[in-house]
Design an enzyme around this catalytic site. Sequence first.
Site, PDB file in Angstrom:
ATOM      1  N   CYS A  83      -5.746  10.296  10.383  1.00 24.12           N
ATOM      2  CA  CYS A  83      -6.404  10.999  11.598  1.00 24.12           C
ATOM      3  C   CYS A  83      -7.195  10.398  12.425  1.00 24.12           C
ATOM      4  O   CYS A  83      -7.821   9.244  11.783  1.00 24.12           O
ATOM      5  CB  CYS A  83      -6.999  12.305  11.226  1.00 24.12           C
ATOM      6  SG  CYS A  83      -5.940  13.482  10.239  1.00 24.12           S
ATOM      7  N   ARG A 126      -3.633   6.143  13.861  1.00 23.11           N
ATOM      8  CA  ARG A 126      -4.157   6.727  12.636  1.00 23.11           C
ATOM      9  C   ARG A 126      -3.192   8.125  12.349  1.00 23.11           C
ATOM     10  O   ARG A 126      -3.336   8.484  11.282  1.00 23.11           O
ATOM     11  CB  ARG A 126      -5.801   7.185  12.766  1.00 23.11           C
ATOM     12  CG  ARG A 126      -6.383   5.907  12.963  1.00 23.11           C
ATOM     13  CD  ARG A 126      -7.830   6.088  12.834  1.00 23.11           C
ATOM     14  NE  ARG A 126      -8.146   6.916  11.529  1.00 23.11           N
ATOM     15  CZ  ARG A 126      -8.849   6.598  10.698  1.00 23.11           C
ATOM     16  NH1 ARG A 126      -9.323   5.460  10.410  1.00 23.11           N
ATOM     17  NH2 ARG A 126      -9.031   7.330   9.258  1.00 23.11           N
ATOM     18  N   TRP A 130      -2.732  13.565  11.404  1.00 20.32           N
ATOM     19  CA  TRP A 130      -1.864  13.061  10.296  1.00 20.32           C
ATOM     20  C   TRP A 130      -1.747  14.440   9.393  1.00 20.32           C
ATOM     21  O   TRP A 130      -2.761  14.564   8.581  1.00 20.32           O
ATOM     22  CB  TRP A 130      -2.083  11.935   9.525  1.00 20.32           C
ATOM     23  CG  TRP A 130      -1.137  11.440   8.611  1.00 20.32           C
ATOM     24  CD1 TRP A 130      -0.070  10.546   9.075  1.00 20.32           C
ATOM     25  CD2 TRP A 130      -0.800  11.546   7.335  1.00 20.32           C
ATOM     26  NE1 TRP A 130       0.862  10.357   7.923  1.00 20.32           N
ATOM     27  CE2 TRP A 130       0.349  10.811   7.042  1.00 20.32           C
ATOM     28  CE3 TRP A 130      -1.689  12.232   6.454  1.00 20.32           C
ATOM     29  CZ2 TRP A 130       0.529  10.652   5.454  1.00 20.32           C
ATOM     30  CZ3 TRP A 130      -1.180  12.466   5.147  1.00 20.32           C
ATOM     31  CH2 TRP A 130      -0.101  11.743   4.674  1.00 20.32           C
ATOM     32  N   GLY A 150     -10.040  14.118   6.440  1.00 21.33           N
ATOM     33  CA  GLY A 150     -10.457  14.120   5.142  1.00 21.33           C
ATOM     34  C   GLY A 150      -9.837  15.467   4.523  1.00 21.33           C
ATOM     35  O   GLY A 150      -8.933  15.903   5.213  1.00 21.33           O
ATOM     36  N   GLU A 187       6.977  -8.357   0.266  1.00 21.54           N
ATOM     37  CA  GLU A 187       6.594  -7.656   1.550  1.00 21.54           C
ATOM     38  C   GLU A 187       7.727  -7.653   2.525  1.00 21.54           C
ATOM     39  O   GLU A 187       7.630  -6.614   3.515  1.00 21.54           O
ATOM     40  CB  GLU A 187       5.470  -8.923   2.076  1.00 21.54           C
ATOM     41  CG  GLU A 187       4.763  -8.796   3.547  1.00 21.54           C
ATOM     42  CD  GLU A 187       3.892  -7.433   3.670  1.00 21.54           C
ATOM     43  OE1 GLU A 187       3.816  -6.565   2.563  1.00 21.54           O
ATOM     44  OE2 GLU A 187       3.639  -7.252   4.719  1.00 21.54           O
TER      45      GLU A 187
END
Length: 621
Positions: free
Chosen positions: A2, A27, A74, A101, A494
Amino acid sequence: MCGIVGYVGGEDASDVLLDGLKRLEYRGYDSAGVAVLNGPVLDIRRSVGKLHNLDVLLKKSPLAGHVGIGHTRWATHGRPSEENAHPHRDASGRVVVVHNGIIENYSALKAGLQARGVKFESQTDTEVIAHLVGEAIARRKKKDAPLAPEDFLEAVRETLSELKGTYALGIITADCPGVIVGARRECPLLVGIGEKEYFLASDAPAILSRTRHAVFLNDGDMALLSSDGVKLFSAETGLPVERKTTHLPWDPLQAEKAGYRHFMLKEIHEQPRAIEDCLRGRLNVDEIRVHLDTLRLSEEQIKAFRKITIVACGTSYHAGLLARYLIEKWVKAPCDVEIASEYRYRDPLVGPEDLVVAISQSGETADTIAAIRHAKEKGARTLAICNVIGSTLYRESHGKILTHCGPEIGVASTKAFSSQVVVLYLLALYGALLRGSLPRPDVEKIMQNLLHLPHWVGEALKCEPATIALAKKYFHSRNFLFLGRNLNYPIALEGALKLKEISYIHAEGYPSGELKHGPIALIDEDMPVIAVATQGRVYDKILTNLEEVAARGGRVIAVATQGDTRISALTPDVLWMPDMPESMAPAVNVVPLQLLSYHIAVLRGCDVDQPRNLAKSVTVE
Ligand code: AGP
C-alpha cells in the site's frame, strides 16, 4: 505494501495527492482513495481498481482544499471494494485514516467498539483506528471550539497505545482543520519538507517531484504536519523528538518512464548505467583497493568472521545465492544463504563471530528486517545491501552498502538485481583483499572486468530483437523450465521468477545437474527449456544436459556465447551473449531472461509494471 501520501500546503490537495499516488501505485493497486479538508469540511473519494478510476471520479466530483491524505491499497483484510478502500472514517464521519500494515488485535477492538454501538462499514482492520481516534477526540473536544493540534495528537497517541501490530498512519479530522497526524510502527513513513508545503509518504518517489528533503520516522515516532511546519513526537512519552533531515539522492526524472512503454523495460535498459553508478568511486585499480565507506566493519572483524549468512527474499535471495559462489571462491569463507521468512523462525546457530548480510532493494521487506533483528539479538554483526537510503533495513543494520541504481518502480526487480550483484562482487573482493585469500593479480583482473561489465551488459541488451522473436514463438506455452549450473544456477531461478511474476506462466528453475533426478520426466515439446549455457567450467556438463533434453523432443532456448557452434547445432533458438569472463556472466546472462519475460508478458496482454496480486515492497509478513 500500500502507498500513503499526505499534503499540507498552498496547492489543491487532491491534485498533489493523486500525483503522489500515481508514483506509488507500484506499492498496491486494487483500490485507492483520497480525503481532503476544506476548512472544517472533510470529504472522501474512493474507487476500486487502478488509480485511473479515482482520477476519473475526482474529475467528475472534485474535492477542494489544501490539506489531505491519500492511499493506494494492496488488500490484506477484506476484498478490493469501495467500502474497503482507504481512507476509512469513524462513526461521526469527522475522522479519516489511511493505514499500511496490519492491526493484529483488530477483532478484539472491533468487538469492543460494536459493544458500544459502533457500526462498521468495511471488513478492514484499519476501520477500528478511525473509530478509536473518533472516540478519543470526542473525549477531548470542548463545545463549539476547534480541537487544538496537541489534543488531536494526544487522541491519536491514546489510540496507538491500544493497537497491536504494524502501521504507518495518516489521519485528519474535521475537528482540527489544517493538521495531519502521522505515526509509524514497523512500516515505512517519511515526512517531506518543501517550500511552505509538507508531505507525508510511505515512499520517497511520492514526493520526489516536489522536494528532496525528507525526514524518515523511526518506529514509535509520530508526526504533526501543519502549515507551520512539521513536529515529531514519541508515541510512548508524547515528548518532542529530533530526527535529521536526509537529502534524497534520487533525481525525480529517474522515477519517470522517459518514453518507454513500461518502467520495467526502462529499468532493464538502465542496467549499464546502474552498474556504473554502483561501481563509481568504489574501485581503485591502481592501488588495488575497494572502497566501501559505510561498511562499518573493521579489518580485524572481517578477518575474524567465522561465517557469513545472507538473508533475503525473492530476487534479492537469488543475488544472495550467487554471492555464495563468490564468497567461497574468492574470500574462502563459509557462506549460508537463507530465505528470510524461514530464517526468522528458525533457531540459527549465529553469534558475535558471524556476519549476517541482508539484501533488499526496498530495505522495507518485513521478513528480511525480522531476520536481521533476529541475528542482532543473537549478537551477530549485520550489514544491509539496499537501494533506499533511510529505509528501515538501512537504519537498523550496523553496516550498509547502497546499490545506487536509482528508484526501481516496476514491480519485477531488474536493475536492482544487477546492482545487488555488483555490490556482492565488491564485497567479496573487499573480503578477499583483507583476508589475502586471492592473489593480487587475480583481484586486479576482476576489478578490470567489473569496470568492463557495463559494456558487456550493453552488448547483452542488443539481443532484444531476438527476445521479441522468441517471445512470439513461445508466448502460448503454459510451462517453462529454466536450467543453469554453478554461477548461472541463480540466474536460471531468477529467469523463472521473472517469467512467472509478470506473465503468470508456470516456470521452474533448476540446476541442470538435477534434471535426471526428476524434472526430465516433464520434457516434451510443450515444455520449452531455457538454458543459461555460456562458456565456463561447467559448459560441457550443461551441454550434455541439453542434448538429453533435445533427445526427448524438448525444445531448447539457449543463452550462449557468441560463436558457439555446438549450441547452434543443437537449437535455432539462441540468445547470443558477448564473449566475457565466466565470473561476470551472471550479471550479463540475466539480461536476455528479463527481456524475454518482458516481451512474453506484453504479448499475453499482462500488466507488466503492476502484475496481479503483487506489490513492490512486501512490508507485511
Ligand atoms: C522481484 O521481482 C520480486 N518482485 C520480489 O521477489 C522481490 O525481490 C522481493 O519481494 C524482495 O524485495 P526486496 O528486495 O525489496 O527486499
